[in-house]
Design a protein around this motif. Sequence first.
Motif, PDB file in Angstrom:
ATOM      1  N   ALA A   6       0.848  -1.193   0.000  1.00  9.21           N
ATOM      2  CA  ALA A   6       0.000   0.000   0.000  1.00  9.21           C
ATOM      3  C   ALA A   6       0.879   1.237   0.000  1.00  9.21           C
ATOM      4  N   ALA A   7       0.477   2.229  -0.785  1.00 12.31           N
ATOM      5  CA  ALA A   7       1.209   3.493  -0.856  1.00 12.31           C
ATOM      6  C   ALA A   7       0.224   4.589  -1.228  1.00 12.31           C
ATOM      7  N   PHE A   8       0.620   5.813  -1.005  1.00 11.50           N
ATOM      8  CA  PHE A   8      -0.205   6.938  -1.418  1.00 11.50           C
ATOM      9  C   PHE A   8       0.695   8.032  -1.954  1.00 11.50           C
ATOM     10  N   ASP A   9       0.120   8.860  -2.755  1.00  9.99           N
ATOM     11  CA  ASP A   9       0.814  10.023  -3.288  1.00  9.99           C
ATOM     12  C   ASP A   9      -0.201  11.146  -3.293  1.00  9.99           C
ATOM     13  N   GLY A  10       0.062  12.166  -2.562  1.00 11.53           N
ATOM     14  CA  GLY A  10      -0.893  13.261  -2.508  1.00 11.53           C
ATOM     15  C   GLY A  10      -0.337  14.427  -1.723  1.00 11.53           C
ATOM     16  N   LYS A  11      -1.072  15.492  -1.801  1.00 15.74           N
ATOM     17  CA  LYS A  11      -0.708  16.702  -1.074  1.00 15.74           C
ATOM     18  C   LYS A  11      -1.867  17.070  -0.170  1.00 15.74           C
ATOM     19  N   GLY A  12      -1.557  17.725   0.904  1.00 16.46           N
ATOM     20  CA  GLY A  12      -2.598  18.139   1.824  1.00 16.46           C
ATOM     21  C   GLY A  12      -1.976  18.588   3.131  1.00 16.46           C
ATOM     22  N   CYS A  13      -2.837  18.796   4.087  1.00 21.31           N
ATOM     23  CA  CYS A  13      -2.373  19.254   5.400  1.00 21.31           C
ATOM     24  C   CYS A  13      -1.673  18.120   6.145  1.00 21.31           C
ATOM     25  N   MET A  30      -4.073  -6.987   5.586  1.00 23.76           N
ATOM     26  CA  MET A  30      -5.500  -7.105   5.882  1.00 23.76           C
ATOM     27  C   MET A  30      -6.267  -7.599   4.659  1.00 23.76           C
ATOM     28  N   SER A  31      -7.391  -8.237   4.913  1.00 25.30           N
ATOM     29  CA  SER A  31      -8.243  -8.676   3.815  1.00 25.30           C
ATOM     30  C   SER A  31      -9.108  -7.504   3.342  1.00 25.30           C
ATOM     31  N   VAL A  32      -9.494  -7.567   2.087  1.00 23.11           N
ATOM     32  CA  VAL A  32     -10.357  -6.536   1.526  1.00 23.11           C
ATOM     33  C   VAL A  32     -11.695  -6.523   2.266  1.00 23.11           C
ATOM     34  N   ASP A  33     -12.192  -7.684   2.639  1.00 19.45           N
ATOM     35  CA  ASP A  33     -13.462  -7.744   3.374  1.00 19.45           C
ATOM     36  C   ASP A  33     -13.356  -7.034   4.719  1.00 19.45           C
ATOM     37  N   ASP A  34     -12.223  -7.196   5.407  1.00 20.91           N
ATOM     38  CA  ASP A  34     -12.032  -6.486   6.677  1.00 20.91           C
ATOM     39  C   ASP A  34     -11.992  -4.978   6.456  1.00 20.91           C
ATOM     40  N   LEU A  35     -11.332  -4.553   5.397  1.00 22.11           N
ATOM     41  CA  LEU A  35     -11.240  -3.123   5.108  1.00 22.11           C
ATOM     42  C   LEU A  35     -12.583  -2.519   4.743  1.00 22.11           C
ATOM     43  N   LYS A  36     -13.460  -3.300   4.161  1.00 21.63           N
ATOM     44  CA  LYS A  36     -14.801  -2.798   3.838  1.00 21.63           C
ATOM     45  C   LYS A  36     -15.549  -2.403   5.102  1.00 21.63           C
ATOM     46  N   GLY A  37     -15.180  -3.004   6.212  1.00 22.94           N
ATOM     47  CA  GLY A  37     -15.838  -2.715   7.479  1.00 22.94           C
ATOM     48  C   GLY A  37     -15.208  -1.573   8.261  1.00 22.94           C
ATOM     49  N   TRP A  38     -14.133  -1.026   7.752  1.00 20.72           N
ATOM     50  CA  TRP A  38     -13.485   0.082   8.466  1.00 20.72           C
ATOM     51  C   TRP A  38     -14.405   1.281   8.554  1.00 20.72           C
ATOM     52  N   THR A  39     -14.325   1.951   9.696  1.00 20.71           N
ATOM     53  CA  THR A  39     -15.153   3.127   9.940  1.00 20.71           C
ATOM     54  C   THR A  39     -14.264   4.309  10.340  1.00 20.71           C
ATOM     55  N   ASN A  40     -14.900   5.429  10.521  1.00 21.62           N
ATOM     56  CA  ASN A  40     -14.192   6.620  10.998  1.00 21.62           C
ATOM     57  C   ASN A  40     -13.456   6.330  12.305  1.00 21.62           C
ATOM     58  N   GLU A  41     -14.065   5.521  13.146  1.00 24.85           N
ATOM     59  CA  GLU A  41     -13.468   5.213  14.447  1.00 24.85           C
ATOM     60  C   GLU A  41     -12.124   4.508  14.298  1.00 24.85           C
ATOM     61  N   PRO A  53     -13.573  19.240  15.066  1.00 26.92           N
ATOM     62  CA  PRO A  53     -14.547  19.084  13.982  1.00 26.92           C
ATOM     63  C   PRO A  53     -14.103  19.707  12.660  1.00 26.92           C
ATOM     64  N   VAL A  54     -13.325  20.764  12.714  1.00 24.06           N
ATOM     65  CA  VAL A  54     -12.879  21.416  11.479  1.00 24.06           C
ATOM     66  C   VAL A  54     -11.864  20.534  10.743  1.00 24.06           C
ATOM     67  N   ARG A  55     -11.048  19.793  11.482  1.00 25.14           N
ATOM     68  CA  ARG A  55     -10.000  18.971  10.865  1.00 25.14           C
ATOM     69  C   ARG A  55     -10.409  17.517  10.672  1.00 25.14           C
ATOM     70  N   LEU A  56     -11.617  17.167  11.091  1.00 22.31           N
ATOM     71  CA  LEU A  56     -12.078  15.792  10.978  1.00 22.31           C
ATOM     72  C   LEU A  56     -12.082  15.323   9.525  1.00 22.31           C
ATOM     73  N   LYS A  57     -12.523  16.177   8.616  1.00 23.19           N
ATOM     74  CA  LYS A  57     -12.562  15.765   7.208  1.00 23.19           C
ATOM     75  C   LYS A  57     -11.159  15.511   6.676  1.00 23.19           C
ATOM     76  N   CYS A  58     -10.174  16.223   7.185  1.00 20.83           N
ATOM     77  CA  CYS A  58      -8.775  16.000   6.778  1.00 20.83           C
ATOM     78  C   CYS A  58      -8.320  14.603   7.203  1.00 20.83           C
ATOM     79  N   ALA A  59      -8.617  14.244   8.444  1.00 21.45           N
ATOM     80  CA  ALA A  59      -8.193  12.957   8.979  1.00 21.45           C
ATOM     81  C   ALA A  59      -8.884  11.796   8.273  1.00 21.45           C
ATOM     82  N   LEU A  60     -10.117  12.015   7.827  1.00 13.37           N
ATOM     83  CA  LEU A  60     -10.896  10.922   7.237  1.00 13.37           C
ATOM     84  C   LEU A  60     -10.782  10.828   5.720  1.00 13.37           C
TER      85      LEU A  60
END
Length: 78
Positions: A6-13, A30-41, A53-60
């Motif tokens: 897994a890798a990412f390439d992006g810009k942001g805060c 991890m299995s793809v099925d397990d990842l489908k169940g991932w939540t914000n928590e 609350p202002v930075r929550l969208k950044c984290a998610l």
Amino acid sequence: GRVVEAAFDGKGCAISQASASMMMEEIVGMSVDDLKGWTNENILEMLGIEIGPVRLKCALLPLKALKAGIWGLDEWPE
């Protein structure tokens, strides 16, 4: 059916970058099925810091991108 790399390439805060980086490390093996169940928590627990609350969208944002990739934009449950 399992994440082998897994890798990412992006810009942001700093919060979105940290969240993406930590998530990439966490999902390897991890299995793809397990990842489908991932939540914000899962992301907030992984970060281990209080996110206002202002930075929550950044984290998610990385989770949103992951779910779009797993489910596909047409199949993603709301």
